[in-house]
Scaffold this motif. Structure first.
Motif, mmCIF file in Angstrom:
data_model
loop_
_atom_site.group_PDB
_atom_site.id
_atom_site.type_symbol
_atom_site.label_atom_id
_atom_site.label_comp_id
_atom_site.label_asym_id
_atom_site.label_seq_id
_atom_site.Cartn_x
_atom_site.Cartn_y
_atom_site.Cartn_z
ATOM 1 N N ASP A 191 10.941 3.121 30.629
ATOM 2 C CA ASP A 191 9.488 2.997 30.806
ATOM 3 C C ASP A 191 8.841 2.038 29.806
ATOM 4 N N MET A 192 9.494 0.889 29.598
ATOM 5 C CA MET A 192 8.912 -0.147 28.743
ATOM 6 C C MET A 192 7.664 -0.720 29.419
ATOM 7 N N ASN A 193 6.559 -0.771 28.673
ATOM 8 C CA ASN A 193 5.304 -1.307 29.211
ATOM 9 C C ASN A 193 4.625 -2.143 28.140
ATOM 10 N N VAL A 194 4.537 -3.451 28.368
ATOM 11 C CA VAL A 194 3.881 -4.365 27.439
ATOM 12 C C VAL A 194 2.440 -4.573 27.904
ATOM 13 N N PHE A 195 1.493 -4.479 26.968
ATOM 14 C CA PHE A 195 0.080 -4.581 27.325
ATOM 15 C C PHE A 195 -0.725 -5.094 26.144
ATOM 16 N N ASP A 196 -2.020 -5.364 26.386
ATOM 17 C CA ASP A 196 -2.955 -5.833 25.348
ATOM 18 C C ASP A 196 -2.375 -6.998 24.558
ATOM 19 N N VAL A 197 -1.955 -8.026 25.274
ATOM 20 C CA VAL A 197 -1.408 -9.219 24.639
ATOM 21 C C VAL A 197 -2.503 -10.269 24.536
ATOM 22 N N VAL A 198 -2.725 -10.785 23.333
ATOM 23 C CA VAL A 198 -3.783 -11.760 23.102
ATOM 24 C C VAL A 198 -3.263 -12.881 22.203
ATOM 25 N N GLU A 199 -3.619 -14.100 22.550
ATOM 26 C CA GLU A 199 -3.279 -15.251 21.727
ATOM 27 C C GLU A 199 -4.437 -15.558 20.788
ATOM 28 N N ILE A 200 -4.147 -15.608 19.507
ATOM 29 C CA ILE A 200 -5.142 -15.995 18.508
ATOM 30 C C ILE A 200 -4.829 -17.438 18.122
ATOM 31 N N GLY A 201 -5.249 -18.358 18.943
ATOM 32 C CA GLY A 201 -4.870 -19.747 18.734
ATOM 33 C C GLY A 201 -3.493 -20.016 19.320
ATOM 34 N N GLU A 202 -2.913 -21.156 18.931
ATOM 35 C CA GLU A 202 -1.631 -21.571 19.508
ATOM 36 C C GLU A 202 -0.429 -20.932 18.829
ATOM 37 N N ASP A 203 -0.580 -20.507 17.589
ATOM 38 C CA ASP A 203 0.584 -20.065 16.817
ATOM 39 C C ASP A 203 0.487 -18.616 16.354
ATOM 40 N N ALA A 204 -0.356 -17.831 16.971
ATOM 41 C CA ALA A 204 -0.500 -16.424 16.581
ATOM 42 C C ALA A 204 -0.628 -15.575 17.832
ATOM 43 N N LEU A 205 -0.001 -14.414 17.792
ATOM 44 C CA LEU A 205 0.098 -13.561 18.986
ATOM 45 C C LEU A 205 0.102 -12.103 18.572
ATOM 46 N N ILE A 206 -0.651 -11.284 19.310
ATOM 47 C CA ILE A 206 -0.667 -9.836 19.099
ATOM 48 C C ILE A 206 -0.403 -9.166 20.440
ATOM 49 N N GLY A 207 0.453 -8.148 20.433
ATOM 50 C CA GLY A 207 0.749 -7.430 21.664
ATOM 51 C C GLY A 207 1.223 -6.026 21.387
ATOM 52 N N SER A 208 1.135 -5.174 22.400
ATOM 53 C CA SER A 208 1.546 -3.772 22.264
ATOM 54 C C SER A 208 2.587 -3.423 23.308
ATOM 55 N N VAL A 209 3.390 -2.416 22.993
ATOM 56 C CA VAL A 209 4.412 -1.944 23.921
ATOM 57 C C VAL A 209 4.549 -0.436 23.784
ATOM 58 N N SER A 210 4.655 0.246 24.910
ATOM 59 C CA SER A 210 4.942 1.681 24.914
ATOM 60 C C SER A 210 6.275 1.896 25.615
ATOM 61 N N PHE A 211 6.994 2.927 25.197
ATOM 62 C CA PHE A 211 8.310 3.188 25.780
ATOM 63 C C PHE A 211 8.794 4.571 25.373
ATOM 64 N N ASP A 212 9.758 5.050 26.084
ATOM 65 C CA ASP A 212 10.493 6.256 25.710
ATOM 66 C C ASP A 212 11.897 5.856 25.291
ATOM 67 N N TYR A 213 12.417 6.538 24.295
ATOM 68 C CA TYR A 213 13.846 6.386 24.020
ATOM 69 C C TYR A 213 14.481 7.768 23.914
ATOM 70 N N VAL A 214 15.638 7.852 24.511
ATOM 71 C CA VAL A 214 16.345 9.122 24.624
ATOM 72 C C VAL A 214 17.547 9.093 23.685
ATOM 73 N N VAL A 215 17.630 10.091 22.824
ATOM 74 C CA VAL A 215 18.737 10.207 21.874
ATOM 75 C C VAL A 215 19.714 11.253 22.409
ATOM 76 N N TYR A 216 20.977 10.863 22.554
ATOM 77 C CA TYR A 216 22.017 11.753 23.083
ATOM 78 C C TYR A 216 22.928 12.218 21.947
ATOM 79 N N ILE A 217 23.117 13.543 21.920
ATOM 80 C CA ILE A 217 24.086 14.166 21.014
ATOM 81 C C ILE A 217 24.969 15.043 21.871
ATOM 82 N N GLY A 218 26.138 14.514 22.200
ATOM 83 C CA GLY A 218 26.995 15.224 23.150
ATOM 84 C C GLY A 218 26.296 15.315 24.491
ATOM 85 N N GLU A 219 26.174 16.526 25.025
ATOM 86 C CA GLU A 219 25.508 16.722 26.300
ATOM 87 C C GLU A 219 24.012 16.962 26.132
ATOM 88 N N ARG A 220 23.582 17.117 24.901
ATOM 89 C CA ARG A 220 22.167 17.353 24.638
ATOM 90 C C ARG A 220 21.442 16.019 24.466
#
Length: 353
Positions: free
Chosen positions: A294-323
């Motif tokens: 569920d990677m989702n990139v949003f709110d990306v804005v260019e501050i001039g030609e050489d500067a960039l701000i952006g956000s990303v939301s995601f889930d990451y699942v950690v596996y330990i054996g079957e858990r």
């Protein structure tokens, strides 16, 4: 000649009635002048304006207070939130004991008074003069929030609640953008002008009129960044960049990636780099693998030609054996283009999403 007493009495009473009516008329006229004088006093003197404001609050005339404030102030708060704030703020204040002490003087159009009750300072009231009408308007300086907007755009048009943010709100010019305050060399930061929005109660929803522009909020502070919206082609590039950096950073935190690989994505001359380089990530529990979804990139804005701000939301699942354990994250990332390559200058966790 003999004068009848009845006629004398009748003439006397008639004169008395006439005299009474004249006195009533004169009294009414004087009262009218007094009322006009008091109204004029309330309009043109600071003390009169303060007393008038307090009386409006005591009477619960908050709609009138809001409408009056719009005549001289840029009222960016909505009527409902402004009235609700004032009602709550003054709900337990005994305004019959209110006293005022002038605190500072900032030119001919503004004055500031502390309101005290039983010797305790309740709030500061700001008075602004309407030069066209020679009238003072009063407002309560909320203990709420002030916001700033960084931008390089000269033709930027913005509104809050249909109220334009005028150019007179630019309080600082040609300064390094706040998002790049962690650069060791501030000369590399994009140069912006900065708008200032004061006396805000809630986080404002700011709209830009040009569809090619976008404004995004800083994840940590009461700050906004306005700039150019990426094209579809640029957005594909930025999405791939932001997702790659977010994954690499997250995997470094979970000890699934080395700092050497993360370092290739970082601009090294920042306080963020110094902090992450010395970061001890040994706290994370051992596991077999992790997965991203569920990677989702949003709110990306260019501050001039050489500067960039952006956000990303995601889930990451950690596996330990079957858990497994699922973690949700949102990052806001700041980039600088150095020698033609986008490098990360800062990453913060955004808990507002």
């Amino acid at each position: 000649m003999k004068i009848k007493h009845g006629k004398v009495h009748s003439a006397f009473y008639t004169q008395m009635v006439r005299l009474f009516l004249v006195l009533v008329a004169i009294g009414s006229f004087c009262l009218g002048l007094l009322w006009i004088g008091l109204s004029f006093y309330e309009s043109v003197t600071p003390n009169g304006a303060l007393n008038h404001y307090v009386q409006l609050v005591k009477n619960g005339d908050f709609e009138e207070i809001y409408d009056e404030s719009k005549k001289v102030y840029s009222q960016f708060n909505t009527k409902d939130e402004y009235i609700a704030y004032l009602e709550e703020f003054y709900s337990n204040v005994d305004l019959s004991k209110a006293a005022f002490t002038k605190t500072s003087y900032d030119g001919g159009d503004y004055q500031y008074y502390d309101m005290t009750v039983d010797g305790q300072t309740i709030t500061t009231l700001e008075l602004k003069k309407d030069s066209n009408k020679n009238k003072w308007n009063v407002r309560t300086l909320t203990e709420a929030r002030s916001f700033r907007i960084d931008t390089q755009l000269d033709d930027l048009e913005m509104t809050i609640n249909d109220t334009p943010i005028e150019k007179d709100r630019i309080k600082r010019t040609e300064i390094p953008a706040t998002a790049y305050g962690n650069l060791n060399n501030q000369e590399l930061a994009p140069i912006v002008n900065q708008y200032y929005l004061d006396n805000m109660i809630e986080v404002p929803t700011i709209e830009v009129s040009n569809p090619n522009y976008i404004i995004v909020k800083d994840a940590l502070i009461d700050h906004f960044y306005a700039g150019t919206k990426p094209s579809n082609e640029e957005m594909e590039e930025y999405t791939a960049l932001i997702e790659k950096v977010a994954r690499t950073y997250c995997m470094y935190i979970t000890e699934d990636e080395t700092f050497a690989n993360l370092r290739k994505l970082l601009y090294t001359k920042t306080s963020f780099y110094d902090a992450i380089r010395s970061f001890n990530n040994g706290f994370f529990s051992s596991h077999d693998r992790i997965e991203f979804s569920d990677m989702n990139v949003f709110d990306v804005v260019e501050i001039g030609e050489d500067a960039l701000i952006g956000s990303v939301s995601f889930d990451y699942v950690v596996y330990i054996g079957e858990r497994s354990q699922t973690y949700s994250n949102t990052y806001q990332l700041t980039f600088l283009k150095v020698d033609g390559k986008w490098l990360l200058t800062n990453l913060v966790i955004d808990d507002t999403h």
